[in-house]
Motif scaffolding. Structure first.
Motif, PDB file in Angstrom:
ATOM      1  N   TRP A 369       0.812  -1.269  -0.170  1.00 50.95           N
ATOM      2  CA  TRP A 369       0.240   0.075   0.056  1.00 50.95           C
ATOM      3  C   TRP A 369       0.897   1.317  -0.018  1.00 50.95           C
ATOM      4  N   ILE A 370       2.079   1.151   0.196  1.00 49.51           N
ATOM      5  CA  ILE A 370       2.997   2.412   0.130  1.00 49.51           C
ATOM      6  C   ILE A 370       4.310   2.333  -0.942  1.00 49.51           C
ATOM      7  N   LEU A 371       4.967   1.295  -0.810  1.00 49.99           N
ATOM      8  CA  LEU A 371       6.080   1.216  -1.713  1.00 49.99           C
ATOM      9  C   LEU A 371       5.819   1.100  -3.227  1.00 49.99           C
ATOM     10  N   PHE A 372       4.874  -0.197  -3.446  1.00 50.04           N
ATOM     11  CA  PHE A 372       4.769  -0.404  -4.828  1.00 50.04           C
ATOM     12  C   PHE A 372       3.628  -0.178  -5.611  1.00 50.04           C
ATOM     13  N   PRO A 373       2.326   0.157  -5.196  1.00 57.02           N
ATOM     14  CA  PRO A 373       1.358   0.385  -5.904  1.00 57.02           C
ATOM     15  C   PRO A 373       1.315   1.739  -6.664  1.00 57.02           C
ATOM     16  N   PRO A 374       0.768   1.813  -7.813  1.00 59.45           N
ATOM     17  CA  PRO A 374       0.703   2.970  -8.514  1.00 59.45           C
ATOM     18  C   PRO A 374       0.224   4.230  -7.709  1.00 59.45           C
ATOM     19  N   PHE A 375      -0.790   4.194  -6.715  1.00 56.30           N
ATOM     20  CA  PHE A 375      -1.211   5.293  -5.859  1.00 56.30           C
ATOM     21  C   PHE A 375       0.026   5.436  -4.602  1.00 56.30           C
ATOM     22  N   GLY A 376       1.030   4.758  -4.724  1.00 56.62           N
ATOM     23  CA  GLY A 376       1.874   5.083  -3.580  1.00 56.62           C
ATOM     24  C   GLY A 376       3.197   5.517  -4.146  1.00 56.62           C
ATOM     25  N   LEU A 377       4.406   4.870  -3.897  1.00 60.07           N
ATOM     26  CA  LEU A 377       5.543   5.366  -4.556  1.00 60.07           C
ATOM     27  C   LEU A 377       5.718   4.913  -5.978  1.00 60.07           C
ATOM     28  N   ALA A 378       4.924   3.688  -6.292  1.00 62.45           N
ATOM     29  CA  ALA A 378       4.803   3.396  -7.612  1.00 62.45           C
ATOM     30  C   ALA A 378       6.244   2.604  -7.982  1.00 62.45           C
ATOM     31  N   LEU A 379       6.967   1.935  -6.897  1.00 59.61           N
ATOM     32  CA  LEU A 379       7.994   1.239  -7.648  1.00 59.61           C
ATOM     33  C   LEU A 379       7.850  -0.227  -8.042  1.00 59.61           C
ATOM     34  N   TYR A 380       6.628  -0.620  -8.437  1.00 59.87           N
ATOM     35  CA  TYR A 380       6.426  -2.090  -8.860  1.00 59.87           C
ATOM     36  C   TYR A 380       7.130  -2.070 -10.007  1.00 59.87           C
ATOM     37  N   GLY A 381       7.815  -3.194 -10.325  1.00 55.90           N
ATOM     38  CA  GLY A 381       8.721  -3.672 -11.545  1.00 55.90           C
ATOM     39  C   GLY A 381       9.814  -2.871 -11.594  1.00 55.90           C
ATOM     40  N   THR A 382      10.316  -2.241 -10.775  1.00 59.81           N
ATOM     41  CA  THR A 382      11.671  -1.125 -10.894  1.00 59.81           C
ATOM     42  C   THR A 382      12.605  -1.912 -10.232  1.00 59.81           C
ATOM     43  N   LEU A 383      12.432  -2.950  -9.368  1.00 53.34           N
ATOM     44  CA  LEU A 383      13.445  -3.631  -8.620  1.00 53.34           C
ATOM     45  C   LEU A 383      13.731  -4.949  -9.007  1.00 53.34           C
ATOM     46  N   GLY A 384      15.039  -5.313  -9.184  1.00 51.24           N
ATOM     47  CA  GLY A 384      15.309  -6.805  -9.575  1.00 51.24           C
ATOM     48  C   GLY A 384      15.230  -7.784  -8.280  1.00 51.24           C
ATOM     49  N   TRP A 385      15.589  -8.797  -8.528  1.00 51.91           N
ATOM     50  CA  TRP A 385      15.890  -9.771  -7.152  1.00 51.91           C
ATOM     51  C   TRP A 385      16.673  -9.119  -6.202  1.00 51.91           C
ATOM     52  N   ALA A 386      17.879  -8.580  -6.767  1.00 53.66           N
ATOM     53  CA  ALA A 386      18.686  -7.966  -5.495  1.00 53.66           C
ATOM     54  C   ALA A 386      18.254  -6.823  -4.935  1.00 53.66           C
ATOM     55  N   GLY A 387      17.307  -5.921  -5.686  1.00 56.31           N
ATOM     56  CA  GLY A 387      16.912  -4.729  -5.176  1.00 56.31           C
ATOM     57  C   GLY A 387      15.666  -5.106  -4.215  1.00 56.31           C
TER      58      GLY A 387
END
Length: 445
Positions: A369-387
């Motif tokens: 609900w904060i880091l990855f969703p489009p209404f939050g920080l929208a980080l979905y799909g920006t990090l690989g396994w290491a990230g």
């Protein structure tokens, strides 16, 4: 070290440490499905990133950690079942014990449903464990050897047996097809049955190709929906949850959880989970468990990273490897606790174990609900396994610090308070009692 909860349930420090490690470890298993495509884990997990660093992170996760946090929680559920029912059985009748234990898990089931359909986390384990605990409860009075036997037989029957046939049948068919192809190439005559076999193999190849295409399309659709708007994100989360439940995923988790809970109940009765056995015992347990688990895990990882359709031996060995690796981790923790350095290192995890349910929900809120969703920080799909693994580590450090700060002031965490208060039918105390200043006199209580 033994303390009690506000509802009277005893606490054992070693179990809290194991629970704390497990609940923080669960984020390393979940964050890739929160920060990347969940369907990629059933298809091509390279979709999340496959740089050199990503491969190192994936290998470490796969060999050392995959499934072990979940397995440890299942063991602890079994231990908790014995603690709660044995304690209550001293003063209450069997029927009352069953009623209270079932009520406890029915309420937990409700929390799991909220986690699934309100917080929209398709990977919720609360509802699964609540249902499994209701079944495992029926075996609680059995002797340890029978609990272990039933648990292992159940695990082997589902995962070992099904995995063996899933591996053996395709492997046998491939050998037969290769033999027929060789005969045709050499100009030798083939039978009508041989030609039927070739036709079936061609059909199976077409089905696999279609399945791959559908899997890729599903990943693309999920990526699009989870980077769109709140509406598309929520609809996709709901859709994934419903799809997983309708495909029998719940039954698989239920069977797995019941079998391991029974083993956990046995290990508690034997004093193993509480750290009551000798150092020599835990050293042997750790070495044997890792000797079984690590080679199986490495072979399984190699098979997965071939990214082909060949049958995999891990289909038959995955549960043995998971349980063995978890027992190795339990043994290693108990060994560490026998040293001054280890006890100091692991002491902060007591707080995480005491606030485990709240931490689990917080992990979902922070990530989903904060880091990855489009209404939050929208980080979905920006990090690989290491990230993703580094992010999980950072979140867990913050949650561990928060848990330790919290338990210094409060006796019970917020979600635990709501759960146990509902079970008790009253609002339990949650703030630590404030003692009056010491007057210099010793008075009887």
């Amino acid at each position: 070290m033994l303390a009690t909860e506000p509802d009277g349930a005893p606490r054992i420090a070693v179990l809290d440490i194991l629970r704390g490690i497990a609940i923080l470890g669960i984020l390393f298993m979940n964050i890739n499905d929160m920060g990347g495509s969940l369907w990629a884990m059933f298809g091509d997990f390279r979709n999340l990133g496959w740089t050199q660093a990503d491969q190192v992170a994936w290998w470490l996760r796969e060999v050392i950690a995959n499934g072990t946090a979940r397995c440890m929680l299942e063991l602890l559920f079994g231990a908790g079942m014995v603690i709660l029912t044995d304690r209550a059985a001293l003063s209450l009748g069997k029927r009352v014990v069953m009623k209270r234990y079932y009520l406890r898990n029915v309420v937990l089931l409700g929390f799991g449903i909220v986690h699934l359909f309100i917080l929209l986390w398709p990977g919720d384990i609360l509802h699964s464990y609540a249902i499994a605990a209701l079944a495992a409860f029926l075996f609680r009075r059995m002797r340890p050897r029978w609990l272990i036997t039933i648990g292992l037989v159940a695990a082997v029957a589902q995962f070992g047996g099904a995995g063996y046939f899933a591996y053996y049948q395709p492997q046998r068919e491939r050998s037969q097809v290769a033999a027929v192809d060789e005969a045709l190439a050499a100009g030798r005559p083939v039978t009508a049955d041989d030609r039927k076999l070739l036709a079936k193999a061609a059909t199976d190849d077409a089905k696999r190709a279609k399945s791959k295409a559908e899997s890729h399309a599903r990943i693309v659709a999920e990526d699009k929906a989870r980077t769109g708007s709140f509406a598309t994100w929520a609809a996709m989360q709901w859709s994934v949850t419903v799809t997983l439940q309708s495909q029998g995923f719940e039954l698989i988790v239920f069977w797995e959880a019941v079998s391991v809970m029974l083993i956990g109940a046995a290990l508690y009765k034997l004093g193993i989970l509480q750290g009551l056995r000798s150092r020599g015992f835990y050293l042997r347990m750790t070495l044997i468990a890792y000797a079984v688990a690590i080679p199986l895990r490495i072979v399984g990882a190699i098979e997965q990273t071939r990214f082909d359709d060949a049958p995999k031996t891990m289909w038959a060995t995955v549960e043995v490897a998971r349980e063995a690796m978890t027992l190795g981790h339990v043994g290693a923790v108990c060994l560490l606790l026998g040293t001054g350095f280890g006890a100091t290192l692991l002491r902060p995890f007591i707080a995480a174990g005491r606030t485990a349910l709240s931490i689990y929900i917080l992990q979902t809120i922070v990530c989903l609900w904060i880091l990855f969703p489009p209404f939050g920080l929208a980080l979905y799909g920006t990090l690989g396994w290491a990230g993703l693994m580094a992010t999980a580590l950072a979140i867990n450090i913050a949650l561990l610090l928060l848990a330790n700060a919290y338990v210094r002031r409060f006796d019970i965490a917020p979600v635990e308070w709501a759960w146990r208060s509902l079970v008790e039918g009253r609002a339990l105390p949650w703030r630590k009692a404030t003692l009056p200043p010491f007057s210099g006199e010793l008075r009887p209580a």
